[in-house]
Design a protein around this motif. Structure first.
Motif, PDB file in Angstrom:
ATOM      1  N   TYR A 138     -67.832  13.562 -25.141  1.00 17.64           N
ATOM      2  CA  TYR A 138     -67.643  14.220 -26.481  1.00 17.64           C
ATOM      3  C   TYR A 138     -68.693  14.972 -26.852  1.00 17.64           C
ATOM      4  CZ  TYR A 138     -64.010  10.289 -26.038  1.00 17.64           C
ATOM      5  OH  TYR A 138     -62.904   9.446 -25.782  1.00 17.64           O
ATOM      6  N   VAL A 139     -68.315  16.254 -27.402  1.00 12.90           N
ATOM      7  CA  VAL A 139     -68.984  17.150 -27.691  1.00 12.90           C
ATOM      8  C   VAL A 139     -68.796  17.680 -29.216  1.00 12.90           C
ATOM      9  CG1 VAL A 139     -70.195  19.489 -27.224  1.00 12.90           C
ATOM     10  CG2 VAL A 139     -69.481  18.011 -25.221  1.00 12.90           C
ATOM     11  N   CYS A 140     -69.838  17.877 -30.023  1.00 14.10           N
ATOM     12  CA  CYS A 140     -69.767  18.283 -31.445  1.00 14.10           C
ATOM     13  C   CYS A 140     -69.255  19.765 -31.355  1.00 14.10           C
ATOM     14  CB  CYS A 140     -70.982  18.050 -32.344  1.00 14.10           C
ATOM     15  SG  CYS A 140     -70.833  18.536 -34.081  1.00 14.10           S
ATOM     16  N   ASP A 141     -68.111  20.170 -32.128  1.00 10.83           N
ATOM     17  CA  ASP A 141     -67.614  21.463 -31.988  1.00 10.83           C
ATOM     18  C   ASP A 141     -68.754  22.365 -32.895  1.00 10.83           C
ATOM     19  OD1 ASP A 141     -66.117  23.660 -31.870  1.00 10.83           O
ATOM     20  OD2 ASP A 141     -64.722  23.127 -33.396  1.00 10.83           O
ATOM     21  N   ASN A 142     -69.537  21.724 -33.838  1.00  8.70           N
ATOM     22  CA  ASN A 142     -70.167  22.440 -34.710  1.00  8.70           C
ATOM     23  C   ASN A 142     -71.509  22.788 -34.097  1.00  8.70           C
ATOM     24  OD1 ASN A 142     -70.840  23.771 -37.269  1.00  8.70           O
ATOM     25  ND2 ASN A 142     -72.257  22.027 -37.705  1.00  8.70           N
ATOM     26  N   GLU A 188     -73.805  16.208 -27.572  1.00  5.53           N
ATOM     27  CA  GLU A 188     -73.189  15.370 -26.807  1.00  5.53           C
ATOM     28  C   GLU A 188     -73.085  13.740 -27.003  1.00  5.53           C
ATOM     29  OE1 GLU A 188     -74.704  16.294 -22.968  1.00  5.53           O
ATOM     30  OE2 GLU A 188     -73.778  18.231 -23.021  1.00  5.53           O
ATOM     31  N   SER A 189     -72.063  13.184 -26.839  1.00  3.30           N
ATOM     32  CA  SER A 189     -72.005  11.596 -26.805  1.00  3.30           C
ATOM     33  C   SER A 189     -71.102  11.112 -25.893  1.00  3.30           C
ATOM     34  CB  SER A 189     -71.636  11.423 -28.259  1.00  3.30           C
ATOM     35  OG  SER A 189     -71.153   9.938 -28.440  1.00  3.30           O
ATOM     36  N   ALA A 190     -71.409   9.955 -25.457  1.00  2.00           N
ATOM     37  CA  ALA A 190     -70.540   9.250 -24.299  1.00  2.00           C
ATOM     38  C   ALA A 190     -69.416   8.765 -24.925  1.00  2.00           C
ATOM     39  CB  ALA A 190     -71.278   8.197 -23.800  1.00  2.00           C
ATOM     40  N   LYS A 191     -69.148   8.330 -26.360  1.00  2.00           N
ATOM     41  CA  LYS A 191     -68.150   8.014 -27.080  1.00  2.00           C
ATOM     42  C   LYS A 191     -67.823   8.937 -28.259  1.00  2.00           C
ATOM     43  CE  LYS A 191     -70.476   4.604 -29.665  1.00  2.00           C
ATOM     44  NZ  LYS A 191     -70.601   3.063 -29.878  1.00  2.00           N
ATOM     45  N   TRP A 192     -66.629   8.650 -28.880  1.00  2.00           N
ATOM     46  CA  TRP A 192     -66.293   9.395 -29.911  1.00  2.00           C
ATOM     47  C   TRP A 192     -66.765   8.932 -31.145  1.00  2.00           C
ATOM     48  CZ3 TRP A 192     -63.970   8.775 -34.734  1.00  2.00           C
ATOM     49  CH2 TRP A 192     -63.606   9.920 -35.341  1.00  2.00           C
ATOM     50  N   ILE A 193     -67.558   9.924 -32.042  1.00  2.26           N
ATOM     51  CA  ILE A 193     -68.134   9.426 -33.208  1.00  2.26           C
ATOM     52  C   ILE A 193     -67.426  10.301 -34.187  1.00  2.26           C
ATOM     53  CG2 ILE A 193     -70.452   9.418 -34.489  1.00  2.26           C
ATOM     54  CD1 ILE A 193     -71.771   9.576 -31.619  1.00  2.26           C
ATOM     55  N   GLY A 194     -67.333   9.355 -35.600  1.00  8.36           N
ATOM     56  CA  GLY A 194     -66.684   9.983 -36.408  1.00  8.36           C
ATOM     57  C   GLY A 194     -67.561  11.266 -37.421  1.00  8.36           C
ATOM     58  N   LYS A 195     -68.912  10.882 -37.433  1.00  6.40           N
ATOM     59  CA  LYS A 195     -69.909  11.684 -38.134  1.00  6.40           C
ATOM     60  C   LYS A 195     -71.052  12.164 -37.084  1.00  6.40           C
ATOM     61  CE  LYS A 195     -73.096  12.123 -42.114  1.00  6.40           C
ATOM     62  NZ  LYS A 195     -73.777  11.397 -43.053  1.00  6.40           N
ATOM     63  N   CYS A 196     -71.175  13.343 -36.863  1.00  6.03           N
ATOM     64  CA  CYS A 196     -72.145  13.941 -36.131  1.00  6.03           C
ATOM     65  C   CYS A 196     -73.379  13.504 -36.524  1.00  6.03           C
ATOM     66  CB  CYS A 196     -72.038  15.273 -35.744  1.00  6.03           C
ATOM     67  SG  CYS A 196     -73.366  16.134 -34.708  1.00  6.03           S
ATOM     68  N   PRO A 197     -74.236  12.731 -35.747  1.00  4.14           N
ATOM     69  CA  PRO A 197     -75.987  12.538 -36.048  1.00  4.14           C
ATOM     70  C   PRO A 197     -76.689  13.663 -36.210  1.00  4.14           C
ATOM     71  CG  PRO A 197     -75.395  11.710 -33.803  1.00  4.14           C
ATOM     72  CD  PRO A 197     -74.015  12.210 -34.353  1.00  4.14           C
TER      73      PRO A 197
END
Length: 466
Positions: free
Chosen positions: A8-12, A16-25
């Motif tokens: 999972y990659v933040c569009d902004n 990168e993250s191994a799982k989906w996150i609601g808010k990008c850290p």
């Protein structure tokens, strides 16, 4: 068969993250994570083999001491375009990857095609994913109608292809010295199942082209789309992995185009290139001051001339202002080509420190020629134009100014004052208002133009209006 790896990659911001996150850290945005399939190592092998077949020796990675590394710059490629060379920092660096973005129809493909037609000593491969070869041929003939017949250049090759793997196969055969991708949003790879232009496709294709550029030493120019907000389309990592990001700006209703460097690892980001759009292509504007000034504005109120600097080049800009009684309860504040928040600050300074009541007045500001200027030395001309329109008194011909205005009403010093004065003198101005602090160390005898030093806004207005 091994299962595909999902990330999972933040569009902004590209986090990168191994799982989906609601808010990008990383950037703090919500619902920006998109699912992508991570490609295997086949594309890396394809890019490396294409680099090896391009007639270049692959660059091997070694551990080096800092003192053993040569500080010599690679010889840059002359693009035969003074404006583009200036924005790139002196030319195109071998092995670099450049991203060129801009509005639809602004002239990105025209600029690239026109520049490549002049590189007769380089073998150029122009990959188009948007236009056919017939369209490119017609455009090339239009661009070279008043020049020598450059379209017969045997070193300029055109490929209409959307597949990344097919592009690398053609690179092995052609062995180009320069690669153009028009545009990166139309290229797709077989290793990613999503459609062309998606985050995963743009990310993987750009990474493969970056790997090819760095291992082979062949420079790559990517043409990119932009979104409605004016940012480059695709993941933010696209801007991170490239060496240079160039923005092609301008209003389609004006004939001027501005080439800005947003990011440059090989030069300054404060450089500026100016072009004029014509029927036969883009013409370099070597002296923008003469084009940005109105021929005759004598007797017109609300017009002030400022000596501004963008990058290292000075030019005179015409500032236009219109002040009228507010037709509605809330007065309007509008600025074209100038920061509106700074306009509000200057109006507050004009009301608080100078004593002119503009609370119930509409104020409209325009930088002539469709140019957008960020130089702080424009402050003095903005205030002078607003006051000239408010009292309906024109500024005498032959006056220009340069100075930053502070919150207390003082005129602060500006950089490169000698270049500003020389540009005004070259264009025939007789008087220039400058900050008094800039007089220290300035040789006034070598200038024929009259220097009017001021410390406060009131002194400048008194010199203009008496």
């Amino acid at each position: 068969m091994a299962k595909d790896k999902i990330m999972y990659v933040c569009d902004n911001c590209g986090q990168e993250s191994a799982k989906w996150i609601g808010k990008c850290p990383a950037c703090g945005q919500w619902n920006t994570y998109k699912e992508i399939k991570v490609a295997d190592t086949r594309k890396q092998v394809v890019a490396t083999s294409a680099a090896a077949s391009a007639g270049r020796q692959l660059r091997e990675n070694k551990v080096l001491r800092l003192k053993d590394i040569s500080a010599h710059d690679d010889p840059r490629i002359d693009m035969h375009d003074g404006e583009l060379n200036r924005v790139l920092g002196g030319g195109l660096v071998p092995g670099s990857i450049v991203l060129l973005g801009g509005e639809p129809g602004i002239g990105k493909s025209t600029l690239t095609l026109q520049t490549m037609l002049n590189l007769s000593d380089k073998r150029v491969l122009y990959v188009s994913g948007e236009e056919s070869a017939h369209q490119l041929k017609m455009r090339a003939e239009r661009l070279t109608s008043n020049l020598s017949p450059l379209t017969s250049n045997e070193n300029f090759l055109i490929l209409c292809e959307n597949s990344l793997e097919a592009i690398f196969d053609h690179i092995k055969e052609v062995q180009p010295d320069l690669l153009i991708i028009d545009s990166i949003q139309t290229i797709s790879t077989e290793d990613v199942e999503s459609s062309a232009g998606s985050i995963a496709q743009v990310r993987e294709c750009a990474s493969a082209l970056l790997r090819f550029a760095k291992t082979s030493g062949v420079p790559v120019i990517l043409i990119g789309h932009i979104t409605k907000e004016g940012t480059l389309a695709g993941p933010k990592i696209l801007e991170h992995i490239v060496d240079t990001v160039i923005q092609f700006e301008g209003d389609q209703h004006y004939m001027y185009r501005i080439l800005r460097s947003i990011k440059n690892r090989f030069g300054s980001t404060s450089e500026l290139g100016i072009y004029e759009m014509q029927q036969t292509g883009l013409r370099q504007v070597s002296n923008p001051s003469e084009l940005l000034l109105t021929d005759n504005h004598d007797g017109l109120s609300g017009v002030a001339i400022s000596s501004a600097i963008e990058g290292v080049r000075p030019f005179l800009v015409e500032t236009q202002a219109l002040v009228s009684s507010a037709a509605y309860g809330t007065p309007q504040r509008s600025a074209t080509g100038f920061d509106q928040r700074r306009l509000n600050m200057l109006l507050a300074v004009l009301e608080k420190r100078v004593g002119f009541k503009l609370m119930q007045k509409d104020v409209f500001l325009n930088i002539a020629g469709g140019l957008r200027v960020t130089d702080m030395a424009m402050d003095l001309s903005v205030i002078a134009a607003v006051l000239s329109s408010n009292v309906d008194t024109p500024i005498e011909e032959g006056w220009c100014m340069a100075g930053e205005v502070g919150l207390s009403g003082e005129v602060r010093p500006v950089a490169r004052i000698e270049q500003r004065i020389s540009e005004a003198e070259k264009l025939g101005f007789q008087h220039i208002i400058i900050p008094k602090y800039n007089l220290s160390g300035l040789n006034r005898k070598k200038f024929k133009i009259e220097l009017v030093p001021v410390r406060k806004v009131e002194e400048a207005l008194r010199a203009l209006f008496g």
